[in-house]
Motif scaffolding. Structure first.
Motif, PDB file in Angstrom:
ATOM      1  N   TYR A  11       4.502  14.964 -36.244  1.00  0.00           N
ATOM      2  CA  TYR A  11       3.216  14.862 -35.549  1.00  0.00           C
ATOM      3  C   TYR A  11       2.852  13.423 -35.200  1.00  0.00           C
ATOM      4  CZ  TYR A  11       2.839  19.619 -37.337  1.00  0.00           C
ATOM      5  OH  TYR A  11       3.084  20.943 -37.618  1.00  0.00           O
ATOM      6  N   ILE A  12       3.812  12.522 -35.348  1.00  0.00           N
ATOM      7  CA  ILE A  12       3.588  11.104 -35.045  1.00  0.00           C
ATOM      8  C   ILE A  12       4.020  10.802 -33.609  1.00  0.00           C
ATOM      9  CG2 ILE A  12       4.184   8.734 -35.645  1.00  0.00           C
ATOM     10  CD1 ILE A  12       2.499  10.137 -37.753  1.00  0.00           C
ATOM     11  N   THR A  56      -0.255   7.271 -33.060  1.00  0.00           N
ATOM     12  CA  THR A  56      -1.214   8.319 -33.386  1.00  0.00           C
ATOM     13  C   THR A  56      -0.559   9.435 -34.180  1.00  0.00           C
ATOM     14  OG1 THR A  56      -0.769   9.480 -31.293  1.00  0.00           O
ATOM     15  CG2 THR A  56      -2.610   7.917 -31.325  1.00  0.00           C
ATOM     16  N   LEU A  57      -1.381  10.140 -34.924  1.00  0.00           N
ATOM     17  CA  LEU A  57      -0.982  11.362 -35.602  1.00  0.00           C
ATOM     18  C   LEU A  57      -1.790  12.467 -34.918  1.00  0.00           C
ATOM     19  CD1 LEU A  57      -0.807  11.815 -39.476  1.00  0.00           C
ATOM     20  CD2 LEU A  57      -1.480  13.646 -37.928  1.00  0.00           C
ATOM     21  N   GLU A  58      -1.118  13.406 -34.266  1.00  0.00           N
ATOM     22  CA  GLU A  58      -1.819  14.403 -33.460  1.00  0.00           C
ATOM     23  C   GLU A  58      -1.296  15.807 -33.730  1.00  0.00           C
ATOM     24  OE1 GLU A  58      -2.593  13.357 -29.330  1.00  0.00           O
ATOM     25  OE2 GLU A  58      -1.668  11.391 -29.658  1.00  0.00           O
ATOM     26  N   LEU A  82      -9.793   2.462 -37.829  1.00  0.00           N
ATOM     27  CA  LEU A  82      -8.944   3.645 -37.828  1.00  0.00           C
ATOM     28  C   LEU A  82      -9.854   4.777 -37.383  1.00  0.00           C
ATOM     29  CD1 LEU A  82      -6.335   4.767 -40.438  1.00  0.00           C
ATOM     30  CD2 LEU A  82      -8.084   6.378 -39.655  1.00  0.00           C
ATOM     31  N   ASP A  83      -9.458   5.501 -36.331  1.00  0.00           N
ATOM     32  CA  ASP A  83     -10.342   6.477 -35.697  1.00  0.00           C
ATOM     33  C   ASP A  83      -9.794   7.895 -35.788  1.00  0.00           C
ATOM     34  OD1 ASP A  83     -11.729   4.215 -34.965  1.00  0.00           O
ATOM     35  OD2 ASP A  83     -11.073   4.254 -32.871  1.00  0.00           O
ATOM     36  N   LEU A 119      -6.594  17.459 -32.746  1.00  0.00           N
ATOM     37  CA  LEU A 119      -6.945  16.429 -33.722  1.00  0.00           C
ATOM     38  C   LEU A 119      -6.066  15.206 -33.518  1.00  0.00           C
ATOM     39  CD1 LEU A 119      -8.256  15.380 -36.389  1.00  0.00           C
ATOM     40  CD2 LEU A 119      -6.437  16.601 -37.614  1.00  0.00           C
ATOM     41  N   SER A 120      -6.692  14.028 -33.453  1.00  0.00           N
ATOM     42  CA  SER A 120      -5.945  12.780 -33.273  1.00  0.00           C
ATOM     43  C   SER A 120      -6.422  11.755 -34.286  1.00  0.00           C
ATOM     44  CB  SER A 120      -6.147  12.211 -31.869  1.00  0.00           C
ATOM     45  OG  SER A 120      -5.846  13.149 -30.855  1.00  0.00           O
TER      46      SER A 120
END
Length: 316
Positions: A11-12, A56-58, A82-83, A119-120
């Motif tokens: 998911y990266i 990002t991790l999504e 970090l968002d 989700l991100s």
């Protein structure tokens, strides 16, 4: 639902390599050869090459909440964040100011109700972190279907310095506008350097966007460096659409508009030899100090204009 480190790697986005270290996973944007080059340069360039810009991790999920641990190896600015975003909207921004090297920080956020949410998690633009113990209150997670693979190459503006909110850099906003698979090789303090044009062990990009130049406007050999860079870079991606942005307007104390325009002309002349389209950087961010943090780096308002205008120019 706990997601193991090995599962999490799927998911990266935006990393060249994902590695596990002492139970945490970390992300690198540069190759060993590129690190060899940047490590020999100014400390600003060396450190900037190692940050997590646009990583990002999504995932698509019905999650109600998310939590994870981070350990920060390097922090180059006290203003980084970090968002966590849901369907492109920020739900939580974590101010990273004051976090010390080696400290483990636990992050958690509640998410809006609903299924199939995008989700991100945006890793810091000016810091290097590692992540572990990822847990999500959900019944499922799925991978995100991305659009074009776009690689950005540039300096601190492309890396993301200026807005102080990592998800609001121009590259990250641009990525969301087109749901692009972004790979950001922006490095603060860097410039046209033919040595940086090296093959990378990842799928070839569909498009490359290059935005170098403002850090060498006063260099005597700037035109030659531009020529040498494209001579070496263009053959690396014969099937990619390459777009070049000339330096954007600036009004800081080091600004030299005459040399800036001279370099922009040299870039256009070289790109014409390869039939590479060039976007005038002066048209992307309004030429007013209110759109800049310091007269050089666009602030949030400047980054928004930059991303929107670039997106319009690319879509043509």
């Amino acid at each position: 639902m706990k997601i193991t480190n090995s599962e999490l790697t799927g998911y990266i986005y935006g990393a060249l390599t994902v590695k596990e270290h002492n139970g945490f996973i970390n992300f690198e944007r540069m190759s060993a050869k590129q690190f060899e080059i940047t490590d020999s340069l100014h400390p600003v360039i060396r450190n900037a090459a190692r940050v997590n810009a646009s990583v990002t991790l999504e995932m698509i999920t019905d999650a109600k909440s998310v939590c994870f641990d981070c350990i920060f190896a390097e922090m180059d600015t006290e203003y980084d964040t970090l968002d966590i975003l849901c369907n492109g909207v920020i739900v939580k921004t974590f101010d990273l100011g004051g976090i010390k090297k080696g400290k483990v920080v636990h992050f958690t956020a509640e998410l809006p109700e609903g299924a199939d949410k995008h989700l991100s998690v945006y890793m810091p633009s000016d810091g290097f972190c590692e992540i572990a113990n990822f847990e999500i209150c959900a019944t499922y997670v799925k991978q995100v279907a991305k659009g074009e693979r776009i690689m950005f190459i540039g300096d601190s503006i492309t890396q993301g310095y200026g807005p102080y909110v990592t998800s609001l850099t121009y590259v990250n906003i641009f990525g969301r506008l087109g749901n692009y698979d972004i790979f950001n090789q922006g490095i603060g303090g860097y410039y046209y350097d033919e040595r940086f044009a090296v093959p990378l062990n990842r799928p070839a990009p569909d498009r490359v966007i290059i935005a170098f130049g403002t850090n060498q406007i006063n260099s005597a050999d700037k035109a030659e460096r531009v020529k040498e860079f494209y001579k070496k870079f263009v053959p690396l991606y014969p099937n990619a659409k390459i777009t070049v942005i000339t330096p954007i307007w600036r009004c800081d104390s080091a600004a030299n508009i005459t040399n800036l325009l001279e370099l922009s002309k040299a870039i256009r002349n070289t790109c014409s030899e390869y039939n590479i389209p060039v976007i005038d950087g002066f048209t992307l961010v309004p030429n007013s100090p209110k759109y800049f943090k310091d007269g050089l780096h666009p602030n949030v308002a400047g980054c928004l204009r930059y991303a929107q205008n670039l997106y319009s120019a690319i879509k043509g």
